[in-house]
Design a protein around this motif. Structure first.
Motif, PDB file in Angstrom:
ATOM      1  N   LEU A 135       1.182  -1.245  -0.072  1.00 41.38           N
ATOM      2  CA  LEU A 135       0.186  -0.207   0.021  1.00 41.38           C
ATOM      3  C   LEU A 135       0.625   1.168   0.265  1.00 41.38           C
ATOM      4  O   LEU A 135       1.728   1.237   0.705  1.00 41.38           O
ATOM      5  CB  LEU A 135      -1.508  -0.120   1.578  1.00 41.38           C
ATOM      6  N   GLU A 136       0.715   2.627  -0.414  1.00 40.88           N
ATOM      7  CA  GLU A 136       0.983   3.613  -0.300  1.00 40.88           C
ATOM      8  C   GLU A 136       1.066   4.238   0.284  1.00 40.88           C
ATOM      9  O   GLU A 136       0.554   4.142   1.392  1.00 40.88           O
ATOM     10  CB  GLU A 136       0.897   3.769  -2.063  1.00 40.88           C
ATOM     11  N   LYS A 137       1.619   5.430   0.130  1.00 40.87           N
ATOM     12  CA  LYS A 137       1.305   6.682   1.783  1.00 40.87           C
ATOM     13  C   LYS A 137       0.133   6.554   2.143  1.00 40.87           C
ATOM     14  O   LYS A 137      -0.477   6.950   2.738  1.00 40.87           O
ATOM     15  CB  LYS A 137       2.796   7.939   1.598  1.00 40.87           C
ATOM     16  N   SER A 138      -0.734   6.704   0.929  1.00 39.78           N
ATOM     17  CA  SER A 138      -2.370   7.311   1.319  1.00 39.78           C
ATOM     18  C   SER A 138      -3.289   7.127   0.717  1.00 39.78           C
ATOM     19  O   SER A 138      -2.652   5.341  -0.220  1.00 39.78           O
ATOM     20  CB  SER A 138      -2.465   8.729   0.525  1.00 39.78           C
ATOM     21  N   ILE A 139      -3.998   6.703   1.029  1.00 40.24           N
ATOM     22  CA  ILE A 139      -5.205   5.618   0.552  1.00 40.24           C
ATOM     23  C   ILE A 139      -6.746   6.567   0.282  1.00 40.24           C
ATOM     24  O   ILE A 139      -7.423   7.663   0.980  1.00 40.24           O
ATOM     25  CB  ILE A 139      -5.339   4.554   1.300  1.00 40.24           C
ATOM     26  N   GLU A 175     -12.302   2.478  -5.597  1.00 39.30           N
ATOM     27  CA  GLU A 175     -12.065   1.224  -6.097  1.00 39.30           C
ATOM     28  C   GLU A 175     -10.398   1.751  -5.616  1.00 39.30           C
ATOM     29  O   GLU A 175      -9.802   2.620  -5.275  1.00 39.30           O
ATOM     30  CB  GLU A 175     -12.269   0.855  -6.904  1.00 39.30           C
ATOM     31  N   LEU A 176      -9.924   0.177  -5.031  1.00 36.39           N
ATOM     32  CA  LEU A 176      -8.516   0.186  -4.818  1.00 36.39           C
ATOM     33  C   LEU A 176      -8.093  -1.110  -5.457  1.00 36.39           C
ATOM     34  O   LEU A 176      -8.399  -2.254  -5.211  1.00 36.39           O
ATOM     35  CB  LEU A 176      -7.699   0.258  -3.513  1.00 36.39           C
ATOM     36  N   LYS A 177      -7.234  -0.449  -6.441  1.00 38.76           N
ATOM     37  CA  LYS A 177      -6.000  -1.586  -7.145  1.00 38.76           C
ATOM     38  C   LYS A 177      -4.358  -2.072  -6.962  1.00 38.76           C
ATOM     39  O   LYS A 177      -3.757  -1.146  -6.879  1.00 38.76           O
ATOM     40  CB  LYS A 177      -6.021  -1.531  -9.053  1.00 38.76           C
ATOM     41  N   ILE A 178      -4.385  -3.034  -6.718  1.00 37.00           N
ATOM     42  CA  ILE A 178      -3.032  -3.012  -5.505  1.00 37.00           C
ATOM     43  C   ILE A 178      -2.705  -5.015  -7.056  1.00 37.00           C
ATOM     44  O   ILE A 178      -3.094  -5.923  -6.802  1.00 37.00           O
ATOM     45  CB  ILE A 178      -2.809  -3.714  -4.775  1.00 37.00           C
ATOM     46  N   ARG A 192      -8.703  -5.953  -6.855  1.00 34.44           N
ATOM     47  CA  ARG A 192      -9.283  -5.153  -6.431  1.00 34.44           C
ATOM     48  C   ARG A 192      -9.343  -5.265  -5.426  1.00 34.44           C
ATOM     49  O   ARG A 192      -9.732  -5.857  -4.795  1.00 34.44           O
ATOM     50  CB  ARG A 192     -10.643  -4.470  -7.922  1.00 34.44           C
ATOM     51  N   TYR A 193      -9.981  -4.224  -4.439  1.00 33.32           N
ATOM     52  CA  TYR A 193     -10.867  -4.046  -2.994  1.00 33.32           C
ATOM     53  C   TYR A 193     -11.559  -2.914  -3.067  1.00 33.32           C
ATOM     54  O   TYR A 193     -11.171  -1.609  -4.190  1.00 33.32           O
ATOM     55  CB  TYR A 193      -9.152  -3.400  -1.969  1.00 33.32           C
ATOM     56  N   LEU A 194     -12.035  -2.887  -2.417  1.00 29.17           N
ATOM     57  CA  LEU A 194     -13.095  -1.840  -2.220  1.00 29.17           C
ATOM     58  C   LEU A 194     -12.668  -0.914  -0.779  1.00 29.17           C
ATOM     59  O   LEU A 194     -12.943  -1.649   0.121  1.00 29.17           O
ATOM     60  CB  LEU A 194     -15.318  -2.123  -1.816  1.00 29.17           C
ATOM     61  N   VAL A 195     -12.418  -0.016  -0.954  1.00 33.46           N
ATOM     62  CA  VAL A 195     -12.356   1.418   0.417  1.00 33.46           C
ATOM     63  C   VAL A 195     -13.916   1.797   0.704  1.00 33.46           C
ATOM     64  O   VAL A 195     -14.113   2.401  -0.226  1.00 33.46           O
ATOM     65  CB  VAL A 195     -10.973   2.101   0.811  1.00 33.46           C
ATOM     66  N   ASP A 244     -11.677  -7.042  -0.002  1.00 34.67           N
ATOM     67  CA  ASP A 244     -11.622  -7.625  -1.045  1.00 34.67           C
ATOM     68  C   ASP A 244     -13.092  -8.384  -2.314  1.00 34.67           C
ATOM     69  O   ASP A 244     -13.250  -8.575  -1.889  1.00 34.67           O
ATOM     70  CB  ASP A 244     -10.597  -9.287  -1.238  1.00 34.67           C
ATOM     71  N   GLU A 245     -12.606  -7.716  -3.902  1.00 35.52           N
ATOM     72  CA  GLU A 245     -13.653  -7.751  -4.396  1.00 35.52           C
ATOM     73  C   GLU A 245     -14.255  -9.002  -4.771  1.00 35.52           C
ATOM     74  O   GLU A 245     -15.333  -9.348  -5.127  1.00 35.52           O
ATOM     75  CB  GLU A 245     -13.485  -7.407  -5.746  1.00 35.52           C
ATOM     76  N   LYS A 246     -12.875  -9.967  -4.627  1.00 35.56           N
ATOM     77  CA  LYS A 246     -12.477 -11.338  -4.754  1.00 35.56           C
ATOM     78  C   LYS A 246     -14.619 -12.287  -4.144  1.00 35.56           C
ATOM     79  O   LYS A 246     -15.523 -12.276  -4.382  1.00 35.56           O
ATOM     80  CB  LYS A 246     -11.732 -12.273  -4.833  1.00 35.56           C
TER      81      LYS A 246
END
Length: 459
Positions: free
Chosen positions: A96-100, A104-107, A111-114, A137-139
Motif C-alpha cells: 500500500l502506498e503512503k495514502s489511500i 476502488e483500489l487496485k494493487i 481489486r479492493y473496495l475501500v 477484497d472484491e473477490k
C-alpha cells in the motif's frame, strides 16, 4: 420420399422451442439471482462495515499494528489507519502506498473496495488516528454474486436436461408411430390395401391409424369390386364369342347323335340318352351365355331338389367311371324320403344350381381319386351340397382369391369355374366356402329353398 432435414424434422420443431424457452427462462432467473446476490453481498458488506465502524469509531484503545492485525483476521477484512493529513499510519495490507482514497483500489492484479470512517476522539487519541479505512477484497463480493447465480442456473440447466430427455423419449415414440403410419399410408398409395391386425393406443394418433386401416379396407373392397366388374365385363365378351361358335357345333352334334340313335340297333340304353342330355344341357348353357353377353338375364326356373340332384348324378357318374374315380353319392333322408312333408321344396333356379354343383364335383374328380358328394338339408329353408376329395388340395398362391375370376393354378384353366359357383350361390341366396381337413379338400355350397306352389322361401 427422403427424410426431412434435421431442422425441419418434427423432433426439432417440438423439442427446439421447448429447450429454447427453458434455457431463456433459466438465464433470466440466473441474471435475476445474480443481481439479487449482488445486492445481498453489498448489504452484507455494509453491515460488516457498520459493525466495524461502531466498534472502532469510539474506541479508546490504540489502533496499532498488533490490534489491526487481530481485528483484520477477525473481520476478514484489511484495516488501514490515517492521520489528519491522510497519510497512512498503520496498515494490514502489503504494497500500500503512503495514502489511500475511498472507492476502488487496485494493487497488482487485485481489486479492493475501500470505505472510511472518522474516529470520534481525533487528536485526543494517543495513537493520533483520525480516520480508519476498511478494505474489502472484491473477490469476496464476486464469489457471493456467483453463489447466488449458480444455484438457480444449475437448477434450471438440470431441469432442462431432465425435461429434454423425457420430451425426447416421448417424441421418439410419437415420431416412430407417425413414421409407421406414414409407411402405412404410403403403402396404401402404392396399392397395398390389405391391413394387418394392429393394436392402436387409445389416443388421437391411434384413432387416426384405425381410420387409415378402415379406409384401406374400404379401398380394398372397392378395388376388388372394380376388378370383379372388369372381369365380368371381359367374361361377358368371352362368353358371347364362345357361345356363338358353340351353338352351331352343338346343334350339329345333337342332330348326329339323334340320327345315330334312330338308325342304330343297339342294346346300350344308357350312353346315347346321356349323351343327348349332356348336349341339351350344353345348348341351354350356351343360350344362357348369349343372354348374359347381351346384357339380359334368363328367367328363373324353380326346380325340385331331387330332380336337380339326379340330373347332376346321372351326368357325372359315367364321367367318373371313365376317369376311374371312386365317386360316392349320399343323400339326406330329409330330401330322399318320399313321405317327407318338405320333399317338394324347390330351388329358385334349377339350371344355376346344377351348373354350380356340377362344377364343384367335376373339379373334385380332377383333383382326387376318391370323391364323396353329400346332399343335406341342415334346416327347413336351406339345402347344402358338400363335395370332398382326397386330392393334394388348393395351391396356397391362389387360396385367398380362389373364387375370383381368372384365378387358377391349372396351366390349362381360365379360372372361371369357381367364380361362376360364387355367382350362383349369391343368386340362390346362399354361399360357398372351402376348407382342408384331415387330408380332404371340402367345398360346401348352400342355397335357399322355395315352395313349388308360390316360389317363396320355405319356412
Amino acid at each position: 420420399m427422403p427424410d426431412p432435414a434435421p431442422l425441419r424434422s418434427l423432433r426439432f420443431r417440438l423439442l427446439g422451442p421447448l429447450i429454447a424457452v427453458a434455457l431463456i427462462a433459466a438465464i433470466i432467473v440466473a441474471l435475476a439471482s445474480y443481481r439479487l446476490g449482488d445486492r445481498w453481498a453489498t448489504d452484507d458488506l455494509q453491515e460488516r462495515f457498520q459493525g466495524i465502524k461502531n466498534t472502532l469509531a469510539d474506541s479508546t484503545f490504540p489502533l496499532n499494528a498488533t490490534v489491526l492485525d487481530s481485528l483484520a483476521e477477525l473481520t476478514q477484512t484489511d484495516l488501514v489507519t490515517t492521520g489528519e493529513t491522510g497519510r497512512v499510519k498503520y496498515s494490514t495490507m502489503e504494497g500500500l502506498e503512503k495514502s489511500i482514497e475511498p472507492g476502488e483500489l487496485k494493487i497488482g492484479d487485485k481489486r479492493y473496495l475501500v470505505y472510511f470512517f472518522d474516529t470520534k476522539r481525533g487528536k485526543a487519541r494517543s495513537d493520533d488516528v483520525a480516520r480508519v479505512a476498511v478494505v474489502f477484497d472484491e473477490k469476496t463480493l464476486s464469489a457471493s454474486r456467483r453463489r447466488a447465480a449458480i444455484l438457480p442456473l444449475a437448477t434450471g440447466l438440470s431441469t432442462i436436461l431432465a425435461l429434454s430427455s423425457i420430451t425426447l423419449f416421448m417424441q421418439s415414440r410419437l415420431v416412430g408411430r407417425i413414421a409407421k403410419l406414414q409407411r402405412r399410408v404410403r403403402g396404401i398409395a402404392e396399392g397395398e390395401f390389405t391391413s394387418t391386425a394392429t393394436q392402436y393406443a387409445p389416443d388421437e394418433l391411434g384413432q387416426l391409424g384405425a381410420a387409415v386401416d378402415d379406409m384401406a379396407g374400404q379401398l380394398d373392397q372397392l378395388w376388388k369390386r372394380v376388378n370383379r366388374q372388369q372381369s365380368e365385363k371381359l367374361l361377358h365378351q368371352i362368353a358371347g364369342g364362345m357361345a356363338h361358335q358353340l351353338r352351331n357345333s352343338l346343334t350339329g352334334a345333337r342332330m348326329a347323335v339323334e340320327l345315330h340313335a334312330a338308325q342304330c340297333d343297339s342294346h346300350d340304353t344308357e350312353s346315347l340318352p346321356i349323351a343327348i342330355h349332356q348336349i341339351e344341357l350344353s345348348e341351354d348353357y350356351v343360350r344362357r351365355l348369349l343372354l348374359v353377353a347381351s346384357g339380359r338375364q334368363d328367367q328363373d326356373r324353380p326346380t325340385d331338389v331331387t330332380v336337380c340332384w339326379n340330373d347332376v348324378r346321372s351326368s357325372l357318374t359315367p364321367i367318373a367311371r371313365h376317369w376311374h374315380v371312386d365317386i360316392q353319392w349320399h343323400v339326406d333322408e330329409a330330401i330322399d324320403s318320399p313321405s317327407h312333408t318338405d320333399a317338394t321344396a324347390h330351388i329358385k333356379d334349377g339350371p344355376t344350381w346344377v351348373a354350380a354343383v356340377t362344377n364343384l364335383v367335376h373339379n373334385a374328380m380332377q383333383a382326387g381319386e376318391v370323391v364323396e358328394v353329400y346332399l343335406e338339408r341342415p334346416n327347413a329353408t336351406t339345402v347344402r351340397v358338400r363335395v370332398r376329395d382326397n386330392g393334394p388340395g388348393i395351391d396356397e398362391t391362389v387360396a385367398d382369391e380362389l373364387f375370383e375370376p381368372f384365378v387358377t393354378s391349372k396351366p390349362e384353366g381360365m379360372g372361371l369355374g369357381l367364380s361362376v359357383v360364387r355367382r350362383a350361390a349369391e343368386h340362390l341366396n346362399g354361399n360357398v366356402r372351402w376348407h382342408r381337413t384331415e387330408g380332404w379338400t371340402v367345398f360346401e355350397f348352400t342355397a335357399s329353398l322355395i315352395r313349388a306352389d308360390n316360389s317363396k322361401p320355405t319356412t
